[in-house]
Enzyme design. Structure first.
Site, PDB file in Angstrom:
ATOM      1  N   ARG A 172       8.206 -13.729   7.400  1.00 10.34           N
ATOM      2  CA  ARG A 172       8.441 -13.279   6.101  1.00 10.34           C
ATOM      3  C   ARG A 172       9.501 -13.694   5.084  1.00 10.34           C
ATOM      4  O   ARG A 172      10.154 -13.375   4.188  1.00 10.34           O
ATOM      5  CB  ARG A 172       8.745 -11.598   6.676  1.00 10.34           C
ATOM      6  CG  ARG A 172       7.730 -10.922   6.693  1.00 10.34           C
ATOM      7  CD  ARG A 172       7.196  -9.422   6.393  1.00 10.34           C
ATOM      8  NE  ARG A 172       8.690  -8.610   6.604  1.00 10.34           N
ATOM      9  CZ  ARG A 172       8.322  -7.438   7.222  1.00 10.34           C
ATOM     10  NH1 ARG A 172       7.709  -7.041   7.984  1.00 10.34           N
ATOM     11  NH2 ARG A 172       9.884  -6.597   6.905  1.00 10.34           N
TER      12      ARG A 172
ATOM     13  N   GLU B 245       1.068  -1.115  -0.088  1.00  9.39           N
ATOM     14  CA  GLU B 245      -0.014  -0.188  -0.195  1.00  9.39           C
ATOM     15  C   GLU B 245       1.304   1.580  -0.412  1.00  9.39           C
ATOM     16  O   GLU B 245       0.528   2.211  -0.618  1.00  9.39           O
ATOM     17  CB  GLU B 245      -1.166  -0.083   1.247  1.00  9.39           C
ATOM     18  CG  GLU B 245      -2.038   1.153   1.212  1.00  9.39           C
ATOM     19  CD  GLU B 245      -2.123   0.802   2.973  1.00  9.39           C
ATOM     20  OE1 GLU B 245      -1.916  -0.015   3.613  1.00  9.39           O
ATOM     21  OE2 GLU B 245      -2.592   2.238   3.694  1.00  9.39           O
TER      22      GLU B 245
ATOM     23  N   ASP C  80       0.170  -9.512   3.683  1.00 12.52           N
ATOM     24  CA  ASP C  80      -0.971  -9.533   5.075  1.00 12.52           C
ATOM     25  C   ASP C  80      -1.679  -9.902   3.697  1.00 12.52           C
ATOM     26  O   ASP C  80      -3.190 -10.051   4.202  1.00 12.52           O
ATOM     27  CB  ASP C  80      -0.720  -7.680   4.972  1.00 12.52           C
ATOM     28  CG  ASP C  80       0.202  -7.568   6.093  1.00 12.52           C
ATOM     29  OD1 ASP C  80       0.829  -8.898   6.875  1.00 12.52           O
ATOM     30  OD2 ASP C  80       0.509  -6.500   6.704  1.00 12.52           O
TER      31      ASP C  80
ATOM     32  N   ARG D 222      -1.653 -27.233  27.948  1.00  9.79           N
ATOM     33  CA  ARG D 222      -2.114 -25.691  28.190  1.00  9.79           C
ATOM     34  C   ARG D 222      -3.068 -24.739  27.470  1.00  9.79           C
ATOM     35  O   ARG D 222      -3.055 -25.685  25.660  1.00  9.79           O
ATOM     36  CB  ARG D 222      -0.101 -25.484  28.026  1.00  9.79           C
ATOM     37  CG  ARG D 222       0.542 -25.299  29.346  1.00  9.79           C
ATOM     38  CD  ARG D 222       2.035 -25.127  28.397  1.00  9.79           C
ATOM     39  NE  ARG D 222       2.842 -25.270  29.526  1.00  9.79           N
ATOM     40  CZ  ARG D 222       4.148 -25.425  29.282  1.00  9.79           C
ATOM     41  NH1 ARG D 222       5.210 -25.542  28.175  1.00  9.79           N
ATOM     42  NH2 ARG D 222       4.708 -25.070  30.511  1.00  9.79           N
TER      43      ARG D 222
HETATM   44  O1  F6P Z   1       2.962  -5.236   6.522  1.00  6.67           O
HETATM   45  C1  F6P Z   1       3.489  -5.902   6.010  1.00  6.67           C
HETATM   46  C2  F6P Z   1       4.237  -6.566   7.716  1.00  6.67           C
HETATM   47  O2  F6P Z   1       4.682  -7.587   7.740  1.00  6.67           O
HETATM   48  C3  F6P Z   1       3.070  -6.305   8.144  1.00  6.67           C
HETATM   49  O3  F6P Z   1       2.348  -7.702   8.896  1.00  6.67           O
HETATM   50  C4  F6P Z   1       3.902  -6.340   9.999  1.00  6.67           C
HETATM   51  O4  F6P Z   1       2.791  -5.369  10.736  1.00  6.67           O
HETATM   52  C5  F6P Z   1       4.394  -4.692   9.468  1.00  6.67           C
HETATM   53  O5  F6P Z   1       5.023  -5.687   8.228  1.00  6.67           O
HETATM   54  C6  F6P Z   1       6.247  -5.607  10.437  1.00  6.67           C
HETATM   55  O6  F6P Z   1       6.944  -4.516   9.659  1.00  6.67           O
HETATM   56  P1  F6P Z   1       8.769  -4.182  10.199  1.00  6.67           P
HETATM   57  O7  F6P Z   1       9.472  -5.142   9.187  1.00  6.67           O
HETATM   58  O8  F6P Z   1       9.274  -3.264   9.602  1.00  6.67           O
HETATM   59  O9  F6P Z   1       8.816  -4.656  12.026  1.00  6.67           O
END
Ligand code: F6P
Length: 351
Positions: A284, A109, A133, A168
Site C-alpha cells: 500500500r 466499500e 483490493d 525451499r
Molecule cells: O482494504 C484494503 C486493505 O489493504 C486490505 O487488503 C487489508 O485486509 C486491509 O486493508 C488492512 O487494513 P489495515 O491497514 O487497517 O490493517
C-alpha cells in the site's frame, strides 16, 4: 462553490493524484474553493479541516499515502446522542456550518457506503473508487491495484531466486480479504506455481502435490496466497486468534495468518523446508505506477465535473477505457470477486 474532499479507509497509492486533479480541475474550470477533511469520515464528524488549494497540491502527484490522512471511522456506527442525533446527522450539520456545498469522498466499500447513506439523507456527495483490493463493483479497476500488483510481482521475482538457491518452498502472502485479485494478477505475472484466493477454498493435498511436482523440476515452488484464503474445511478467513476488529467489523488479518500456516503445513506434509513472506502494508505504500497515476487523475477530473453538473449520489468509474458515472449504491451493492473462469486461466500454470 465550496467543495469538501476526504480520503477514507486503508490508504492506497494514487490518493494524492486524485486530490490534486480534483483541486486543479475545480479551480481551473469552475473557480471552486476547496476544504480538506482530515482522516476520512472523522474529519466531517469532528469538523476537523485543513486548507486545500492549488498550492497545497503542488508536488503531490507521485507521493504515496494521502495528504488528508485517513481512518476507518464510521459515522453510521456512532451511537445516537441523548437528543437522538446520529453520526450521520453530525456530519450533515458540520458540512452545513462549514458552508460545504458538495463533498467528494474517495474510498472503498466502507467509505462509499457511508457516502451513500449521506446521499440518502440529502447530502451532495460524489464518490471516487479506491482500493488496492480491486473488489469494488461497478468499475473495471480501482486505482492502487496496479501498484500493489507490481510491488507483489517484484517480490515474487526476487523470492524465486532465493527459493531455488535453498531448495525451499516460498509462500508469499498478499492482501485481499474477500477477493483474490492481487494474488491472481501478481501470481500470474510472477509465474507462481500455486495461487490461493478467498473465492476458492483450497485442498491442502492438492497444494502439496503442486509443491512436490515443482520440486521434481530443478526449480522451487512459489505459492501466492491472499490473506483471506482458507482451506476447504474452514469457512472463515483465518485470523491469528486475536479477533481485533475495526469500526466496520472487519477482523484484522496478517499476523501469523494463512501464509505462515501454509508454510508450516507444507513442511510437515512434504518434509521440504518452507518459508513465508508476508508483504502486508508494503503493497500500500510508496509511489503509484503510471497506470494508477493516470487512472487516479482521470477519476479526479471527472469527479469534480460531476459536482459541477450537480450529479450527486454518483461515483466515477472505469468502463473499458472510458470514465463514466454510476450510482454510488451500485458500487457498494456487492463485492467484485474473481470469477471461476479467470482463476481457471491461472490454474493452467500450477505445479
Ligand atoms: O482494504 C484494503 C486493505 O489493504 C486490505 O487488503 C487489508 O485486509 C486491509 O486493508 C488492512 O487494513 P489495515 O491497514 O487497517 O490493517
Amino acid at each position: 462553490m465550496r467543495v469538501g474532499v476526504l480520503t477514507g479507509g486503508g490508504d492506497c497509492p494514487g490518493l494524492n493524484a486524485v486530490i490534486r486533479a480534483v483541486v486543479r480541475t475545480g479551480a481551473a474550470e469552475h473557480g471552486f474553493e476547496f476544504i480538506g477533511f482530515r482522516d476520512g469520515w472523522r474529519g466531517p464528524l469532528d469538523g476537523d479541516t485543513m486548507v486545500l488549494d492549488v498550492n497545497t497540491v503542488r508536488g503531490i502527484l507521485p507521493r504515496g499515502g494521502t495528504i488528508l490522512g485517513s481512518s476507518r471511522t464510521n459515522p453510521a456506527a456512532e451511537s445516537n446522542t441523548a437528543d437522538g442525533t446520529t453520526g450521520i446527522d453530525r456530519v450533515m450539520e458540520n458540512l452545513d456550518s462549514l458552508g460545504v456545498d458538495a463533498l467528494i469522498a474517495i474510498g472503498g466499500e466502507d467509505t462509499l457506503g457511508v457516502a451513500s447513506k449521506l446521499h440518502e439523507a440529502g447530502g451532495h456527495i460524489v464518490g471516487v473508487p479506491k482500493t488496492i483490493d480491486n473488489d469494488l463493483g461497478a468499475t473495471d479497476f480501482t486505482f492502487g491495484f496496479d501498484t500493489a500488483v507490481n510491488i507483489a510481482m517484484e517480490a515474487i521475482d526476487r523470492l524465486h531466486t532465493t527459493a531455488e538457491s535453498h531448495h525451499r518452498a516460498l509462500i508469499v502472502e498478499v492482501m485481499g480479504r474477500n477477493a483474490g485479485w492481487i494474488a491472481l494478477h501478481a501470481g500470474m505475472a510472477g509465474g507462481a506455481n500455486v495461487i490461493l484466493i478467498p473465492e476458492k477454498p483450497f485442498d491442502m493435498d492438492q497444494v502439496c502435490d503442486y509443491v512436490e511436482h515443482r520440486f521434481r523440476t530443478r526449480y522451487a515452488p512459489i505459492v501466492v496466497v491472499a490473506e483471506g484464503a482458507h482451506p476447504k474445511v474452514s469457512a472463515e478467513p483465518t485470523a491469528d486468534g486475536g479477533e481485533e476488529v475495526d469500526a466496520f467489523g472487519h477482523v484484522r488479518l496478517g499476523n501469523r495468518g494463512i501464509g505462515q500456516q501454509l508454510a508450516d503445513e507444507i513442511e510437515r506434509r512434504t518434509g521440504k523446508e518452507a518459508r513465508c513472506a508476508v508483504l502486508g502494508h508494503i503493497q500500500r505504500g510508496g509511489t503509484p505506477t503510471a497506470f494508477d497515476r493516470v487512472l487516479a487523475t482521470r477519476f479526479g477530473v471527472h469527479a469534480i465535473r460531476a459536482v459541477a453538473d450537480g450529479d450527486f449520489g454518483s461515483m466515477v468509474a472505469l468502463h473499458g477505457t472510458e470514465i463514466v458515472r454510476v450510482p454510488l449504491a451500485a458500487a457498494t451493492a456487492e463485492l467484485k470477486l474473481v470469477p471461476p473462469e479467470r482463476y481457471a486461466e491461472a490454474e493452467v500454470f500450477f505445479g
